[in-house]
Design a protein around this motif. Structure first.
Motif, short mmCIF file in Angstrom:
data_model
loop_
_atom_site.label_atom_id
_atom_site.label_comp_id
_atom_site.label_asym_id
_atom_site.label_seq_id
_atom_site.Cartn_x
_atom_site.Cartn_y
_atom_site.Cartn_z
N CYS A 54 -31.48 6.62 -39.45
CA CYS A 54 -31.78 5.21 -39.68
C CYS A 54 -32.39 4.59 -38.43
CB CYS A 54 -30.51 4.46 -40.07
SG CYS A 54 -29.90 4.81 -41.73
N LEU A 55 -31.88 4.98 -37.25
CA LEU A 55 -32.48 4.51 -36.00
C LEU A 55 -33.93 4.96 -35.91
CD1 LEU A 55 -32.30 3.24 -33.18
CD2 LEU A 55 -31.43 5.42 -32.34
N ASP A 56 -34.18 6.22 -36.28
CA ASP A 56 -35.56 6.73 -36.24
C ASP A 56 -36.49 5.90 -37.11
OD1 ASP A 56 -34.68 8.69 -34.60
OD2 ASP A 56 -34.73 10.29 -36.08
N TYR A 57 -36.05 5.63 -38.33
CA TYR A 57 -36.91 4.87 -39.24
C TYR A 57 -37.08 3.43 -38.77
CZ TYR A 57 -36.81 8.71 -42.59
OH TYR A 57 -36.98 9.92 -43.20
N LEU A 58 -36.01 2.87 -38.21
CA LEU A 58 -36.08 1.52 -37.65
C LEU A 58 -37.14 1.46 -36.55
CD1 LEU A 58 -34.25 -1.18 -37.82
CD2 LEU A 58 -33.26 -0.36 -35.69
N VAL A 59 -37.12 2.46 -35.67
CA VAL A 59 -38.07 2.52 -34.57
C VAL A 59 -39.46 2.89 -35.08
CG1 VAL A 59 -38.63 3.68 -32.40
CG2 VAL A 59 -36.26 3.08 -32.91
N THR A 60 -39.53 3.76 -36.09
CA THR A 60 -40.83 4.15 -36.65
C THR A 60 -41.60 2.93 -37.14
OG1 THR A 60 -40.06 6.35 -37.32
CG2 THR A 60 -41.98 5.47 -38.47
N ALA A 61 -40.92 2.05 -37.88
CA ALA A 61 -41.58 0.84 -38.36
C ALA A 61 -42.06 -0.02 -37.20
CB ALA A 61 -40.62 0.05 -39.25
N ALA A 62 -41.21 -0.14 -36.16
CA ALA A 62 -41.59 -0.96 -35.01
C ALA A 62 -42.72 -0.33 -34.21
CB ALA A 62 -40.36 -1.18 -34.12
N ILE A 63 -42.62 0.97 -33.96
CA ILE A 63 -43.56 1.63 -33.06
C ILE A 63 -44.96 1.75 -33.68
CG2 ILE A 63 -43.29 4.07 -33.70
CD1 ILE A 63 -42.94 4.69 -30.74
N PHE A 64 -45.05 1.80 -35.01
CA PHE A 64 -46.36 1.88 -35.66
C PHE A 64 -46.96 0.50 -35.90
CE2 PHE A 64 -45.32 6.29 -36.77
CZ PHE A 64 -46.55 6.89 -36.51
N SER A 65 -46.11 -0.53 -35.98
CA SER A 65 -46.65 -1.88 -36.20
C SER A 65 -47.47 -2.35 -35.00
CB SER A 65 -45.51 -2.86 -36.47
OG SER A 65 -44.69 -3.03 -35.32
N LEU A 87 -46.59 -10.71 -31.70
CA LEU A 87 -46.53 -11.63 -32.84
C LEU A 87 -47.23 -11.04 -34.05
CD1 LEU A 87 -45.72 -14.40 -33.90
CD2 LEU A 87 -47.88 -15.32 -33.01
N GLY A 88 -48.37 -10.39 -33.83
CA GLY A 88 -49.09 -9.75 -34.93
C GLY A 88 -48.27 -8.65 -35.58
N ALA A 89 -47.58 -7.85 -34.75
CA ALA A 89 -46.73 -6.78 -35.28
C ALA A 89 -45.58 -7.34 -36.10
CB ALA A 89 -46.20 -5.92 -34.13
N ILE A 90 -45.00 -8.45 -35.66
CA ILE A 90 -43.90 -9.07 -36.40
C ILE A 90 -44.36 -9.59 -37.76
CG2 ILE A 90 -42.37 -11.10 -36.40
CD1 ILE A 90 -42.03 -10.65 -33.37
N LEU A 91 -45.52 -10.25 -37.77
CA LEU A 91 -46.06 -10.75 -39.04
C LEU A 91 -46.37 -9.59 -39.99
CD1 LEU A 91 -48.44 -13.57 -37.74
CD2 LEU A 91 -46.22 -13.85 -38.88
N LEU A 92 -46.90 -8.51 -39.44
CA LEU A 92 -47.20 -7.33 -40.26
C LEU A 92 -45.92 -6.77 -40.88
CD1 LEU A 92 -49.63 -4.50 -39.34
CD2 LEU A 92 -47.31 -3.92 -40.01
N LEU A 93 -44.86 -6.65 -40.10
CA LEU A 93 -43.59 -6.12 -40.62
C LEU A 93 -43.02 -7.05 -41.69
CD1 LEU A 93 -41.94 -4.85 -37.32
CD2 LEU A 93 -42.69 -3.45 -39.26
N GLY A 94 -43.16 -8.36 -41.48
CA GLY A 94 -42.68 -9.30 -42.51
C GLY A 94 -43.38 -9.09 -43.83
N GLY A 95 -44.69 -8.85 -43.78
CA GLY A 95 -45.44 -8.58 -45.01
C GLY A 95 -45.01 -7.28 -45.67
N LEU A 96 -44.74 -6.26 -44.87
CA LEU A 96 -44.31 -4.97 -45.43
C LEU A 96 -42.93 -5.08 -46.08
CD1 LEU A 96 -45.49 -2.42 -42.71
CD2 LEU A 96 -46.52 -2.88 -44.94
N ILE A 305 -38.17 -5.82 -36.72
CA ILE A 305 -38.76 -7.03 -36.14
C ILE A 305 -38.08 -7.39 -34.82
CG2 ILE A 305 -38.94 -9.54 -36.47
CD1 ILE A 305 -39.54 -8.99 -39.41
N LEU A 306 -36.75 -7.29 -34.79
CA LEU A 306 -36.02 -7.58 -33.55
C LEU A 306 -36.41 -6.61 -32.44
CD1 LEU A 306 -32.45 -8.41 -34.92
CD2 LEU A 306 -34.13 -10.00 -33.96
N LEU A 307 -36.59 -5.34 -32.79
CA LEU A 307 -36.99 -4.35 -31.79
C LEU A 307 -38.36 -4.68 -31.20
CD1 LEU A 307 -36.06 -0.72 -32.95
CD2 LEU A 307 -35.36 -1.92 -30.89
N VAL A 308 -39.30 -5.07 -32.05
CA VAL A 308 -40.63 -5.45 -31.56
C VAL A 308 -40.53 -6.66 -30.64
CG1 VAL A 308 -42.88 -6.36 -32.23
CG2 VAL A 308 -41.88 -4.48 -33.52
#
Length: 434
Positions: A54-65, A87-96, A305-308
């Motif tokens: 779960c940590l990996d996937y959490l970081v995967t979403a952040a690191i690719f955004s 900010l752009g990465a956070i908005l992108l994650l919100g959309g996903l 989002i918090l990680l980013v």
């Protein structure tokens, strides 16, 4: 040094791919590494493996955004500023997050199309670089005068480079997660796993070799830090600028797919942990109309989002966001890989009668009492290699080490409370939900 570091990491990845090919075809269930650990060691280790996934996937979403936005800086240079990039990465994650709550069936075909287009574009980039620049100039056949392993880079820098190279090697866990939904999993999953390993290793070796020979590393890591492959493409004679623009768009699209895969993967893993009664049922709850695991999607999407935010806005200091997220990813991924090798070694002996559609060759067998003990050699080597890289991650990445420990403590606290509250054994096996 990057191609050499990637080649060393490729050894660990290949050995791990073989282990996953055998285990995911032998135990074709959602859960990946958590499923393997449950079969070998019981629920406590299974939870830890799943929680680190779960940590990996959490970081995967952040690191690719972050590169999904960063590649667009080729067209809008102001996106290279840390505030706008974050900010752009956070908005992108919100959309996903919203997209995945609504449904992901339509995105599957789009993902496949972009992936095939990405492979084709990378092949073109590699071939053009080799034919137009590197082979005619003889750059591929000259040993760089600035390279002296042990001095430039130092051994500690090279080891850290190997740990970061492991971040590149994704895919085999995702294939294992899909085993339960795959027809003829015993044949399909091993083939898909080994094809993934071969494709990823080949492309990363050639891309890194082309990159550091086309663009000086000092420029690649500064001017082109946010969109490195665009920098490589722009160095091509002729239509380099046109190719660079195309690579920028494609790089952003593929990074977007990577971020989306992180959110999807976390929901699938949480569903498996809930089904194994390792976490409360609500984490696997499915939306009544959309049929999506919305609780898991929101929980881990917000976590990404918090990680980013923490890594991009200087809250954790001046550390490079990708360096921090990469080290944090490896803390979890390598634990999953190490225990997968250990699970194979144990299940070969504890679950001997089980049919194994794909079996790694090369084993030692010797008598012990009235029975026989089997030692599969390649998984043993994989266990040692991935374990050594994990130790290197812990030693060389301080923030990753501290945040990884914090993640483990939170997860084990929730797990122990949940199991005791429901009168279930903490380390033993509980019946799986039907």
């Amino acid at each position: 040094a990057p191609p050499l570091a990637i080649a060393v990491a490729a050894v660990a990845y290949t050995l791990t791919g073989l282990t996953y090919a055998e285990l995911s075809s032998t135990y074709p269930q959602a859960g990946g590494s958590a499923t393997f650990a449950k079969a070998a060691f019981g629920d406590g280790v299974s939870f830890l493996a799943g929680w680190m996934l779960c940590l990996d996937y959490l970081v995967t979403a952040a690191i690719f955004s972050i590169p999904a936005v960063g590649y667009l800086s080729y067209f809008a240079p102001w996106l290279k500023q840390p505030v706008w990039l974050g900010l752009g990465a956070i908005l992108l994650l919100g959309g996903l997050i919203l997209l995945n709550v609504i449904g992901i069936r339509e995105s599957a075909r789009f993902t496949l199309s972009l992936s095939l287009l990405s492979i084709l574009s990378e092949v073109i980039l590699i071939v053009l670089a080799l034919v137009l620049v590197l082979i005619p100039s003889g750059a591929l056949f000259r040993w760089p005068s600035t390279f002296s392993l042990g001095t430039s880079p130092s051994w500690s820098e090279f080891v850290q480079g190997v740990t970061l190279a492991m971040v590149s090697y994704l895919g085999i866990e995702a294939v294992a997660q899909a085993a339960e939904e795959t027809r003829i999993a015993g044949r399909t999953i091993p083939r898909a796993t080994m094809l993934t390993v071969a494709t990823v290793v080949t492309f990363y070796l050639f891309i890194s070799l082309v990159a550091v020979n086309m663009v000086p590393p000092g420029i690649l890591s500064t001017t082109w830090k946010e969109d490195p492959l665009s920098g490589v493409a722009s160095s091509l004679p002729g239509a380099g600028q046109l190719m660079a623009g195309w690579i920028a768009i494609l790089g952003s699209s593929i990074s977007l797919i990577g971020a989306n895969a992180g959110i999807i993967g976390s929901s699938r893993t949480l569903y498996a942990l809930s089904n194994y009664r390792l976490l409360p049922e609500k984490f696997g709850k499915v939306h009544g109309r959309r049929r999506t695991p919305y609780v898991a999607i929101f929980t881990f999407g917000v976590g990404s989002i918090l990680l980013v935010a923490l890594s991009s806005f200087g809250i954790l200091g001046s550390v490079d966001p990708l360096l921090l997220l990469g080290s944090l990813y490896n803390v979890g991924a390598l634990i999953a890989y190490v225990q997968a090798h250990a699970s194979l070694i144990v299940t070969r002996n504890r679950d001997r009668p089980r049919f194994r559609p794909f079996k790694i060759p090369l084993s030692l067998r010797f008598k012990r009492g009235s029975g026989e003990v089997e030692i599969p050699l390649l998984p043993v080597v994989g266990f040692v290699v991935t374990g050594a890289i994990w130790v290197a991650v812990i030693v060389t990445h301080e923030l990753g080490r501290l945040l990884g420990l914090f993640w483990v403590l939170i997860g084990m606290g929730v797990y122990i409370y949940f199991r005791r509250k429901n009168r279930l054994p903490v380390w033993g096996r509980a019946p799986t939900k039907e």
